[in-house]
Design a protein around this motif. Sequence first.
Motif: not given
Length: 120
Positions: A66-71, A111-112, A78-84, A92-99
């Motif tokens: 699981k990859v989840t953005a946090r601060y 909202h957050e 809404g900014l969480s997903t599962y990857v291999d 790659a998922e971190l780079e997508k989140f950054l974009a």
Amino acid sequence: MPSLEELLRKHGVKTMENPSTGPRAKLLNQANKMLAEINEYENASEMDGVNAKFWWAPQSVNGKRKVTARYGGRAVDGLSTYVDDTLKAVKAELEKFLAVIEDSDDETWAHEEEKRKAKK
């Protein structure tokens, strides 16, 4: 001899007297820290841990991580997903989140911010 202002402009440095404290700035800062951290790793086992101090889960489940953005120590809705469970997939998922974060503004995260203020 170039001036300091010319050099800063040339290298894309934007100076600030005080750090930006908006949610976008916080997320960008965290995303860049996560990418810097994972770039130091050589294999997926280095992502394992005992707590969720990074944006990736400390353990994989059934070959997924699981990859989840946090601060501010809290997950972003809404900014969480599962990857291999590979360094390549997590990075790659971190780079997508950054974009996504780069394309956003503070209003995107309103909202957050409201959710966080309500829980204080």
